[in-house]
Design an enzyme around this catalytic site. Sequence first.
Site, short mmCIF file in Angstrom:
data_model
loop_
_atom_site.label_atom_id
_atom_site.label_comp_id
_atom_site.label_asym_id
_atom_site.label_seq_id
_atom_site.Cartn_x
_atom_site.Cartn_y
_atom_site.Cartn_z
N ILE A 55 -6.80 -0.60 -2.16
CA ILE A 55 -5.71 -0.61 -3.13
C ILE A 55 -5.59 -1.96 -3.83
O ILE A 55 -5.58 -2.03 -5.05
CB ILE A 55 -4.35 -0.20 -2.50
CG1 ILE A 55 -4.44 1.25 -1.98
CG2 ILE A 55 -3.21 -0.36 -3.49
CD1 ILE A 55 -3.15 1.77 -1.37
N THR B 26 0.82 -1.20 0.00
CA THR B 26 0.00 0.00 0.00
C THR B 26 0.86 1.26 0.00
O THR B 26 2.08 1.21 0.20
CB THR B 26 -0.93 0.06 1.23
OG1 THR B 26 -0.15 0.30 2.40
CG2 THR B 26 -1.70 -1.25 1.40
N CYS B 27 0.21 2.39 -0.20
CA CYS B 27 0.90 3.69 -0.22
C CYS B 27 0.82 4.37 1.14
O CYS B 27 0.80 5.61 1.22
CB CYS B 27 0.29 4.58 -1.30
SG CYS B 27 0.52 3.94 -2.96
N LEU B 28 0.75 3.60 2.20
CA LEU B 28 0.68 4.13 3.55
C LEU B 28 2.00 3.85 4.27
O LEU B 28 2.50 2.72 4.24
CB LEU B 28 -0.47 3.49 4.32
CG LEU B 28 -1.87 3.73 3.74
CD1 LEU B 28 -2.90 2.95 4.55
CD2 LEU B 28 -2.22 5.21 3.75
#
Length: 400
Positions: free
Chosen positions: A367, A327-329
Amino acid sequence: MVITKNDVQHLKTPCFVLDKYELKKCINDFQKALDTRFDDSIIGYSVKTNALPYCLKVAKDSGCFAEVVSFQEYELALEIGFNKRHIIYNGPLKSKETFLDAIQHDAIVNIETWREIDWLDDLPKNQKYEIGIRLNINTTAISKEDAFGENDDSRFGFSYESGDFQKAVELIRAKRHVRLVGIHTHKESKTRSVRFYQRVIAYVLPILTGLRLQLKYWDVGGGFFGPMPGKPTFDDYARCFRTALDGSPYANVRLVVEPGNALLSSPFSYVCSVIDVKQHDGKRFVTTDGTRNDVDPFFHKEDYFKRFVYSDTPQLCHQPQVVGGLTCLEYDRLFTLPEGVETLNVGDRVIFDRVGAYTMALTPLFIHYLPTVYLKGNDGDYTIIRKEWGVDEFIRKSIS
């Protein structure tokens, strides 16, 4: 679960892998432990813990009841093929329709809310119906050593101390067409200790005898360890229940357990692949195509039962390795390997074991959609029992 290097290289990642025989063994071992001490007992497979249809089918074929906590789970259990008599219906999210249907077809139904008591009036009055009720358990008050913090109370069940439990019992007793025959005392402790269940039963017994409740079953709920070295065994729990009930008016009651973690953790593994590596700030940042959302949805684990399959002979790494997810976290960080262990490179695989409880049920559609689930056979073959979700599955019931 044994997943060999040759096996893992052929799996499409990220994915879960189920060992059906380990699941069946957990069920059979728990039932055997109960059978040695109780003439009548039930294992209620906790649907909320892992609702994968294949697992539900295995549980049904192994003699389990389905323990459901919503009208959707009730309908799912029926779709899988559970007889209504083999359903345990708990929780506040019962619909009136399924609540009445379950009672009329002899399911085990444990009252959780005041509205359910009112709904009993809508049952036909030409026969008697049997129900149970959930008692509120405050772990801190009953067994402080087993509590999550200083105030491990519960929002479920009716409290004896407040008078709600007595009031609920009186309301039910006033209904001539209903008989109260069961008690539900589920509360998971931090320690999952045998001691906790002994103390819960000791707390509940005088309440039951004081109200002169005549029970057919006692549902002690779940919260047990599965097979794990150094932890209580299924036999330890069964012996505890037997000892705690002996000498009481409920010594011969039908015992109901609702294991989730105990049955489902060990049969599942999760496999992901290293897809990229960067170096900065004195660390090696390893990106995988897996995600912490899949293996730790509560984000509270400090470490995992993990192992690695290297695509080539690994060298020792002279930096800490921060292993993260897809993920982009920023907080999607799975774990950090200390300096001096083997280096992870693109193409290597990470295997997380004991990840079957709650993980799949709480995987978000964030996502990356739901991953593939494989079934591992005795012959080493892997078959898909849930295909990876794509865009078609995601938008199937959406309107654009």
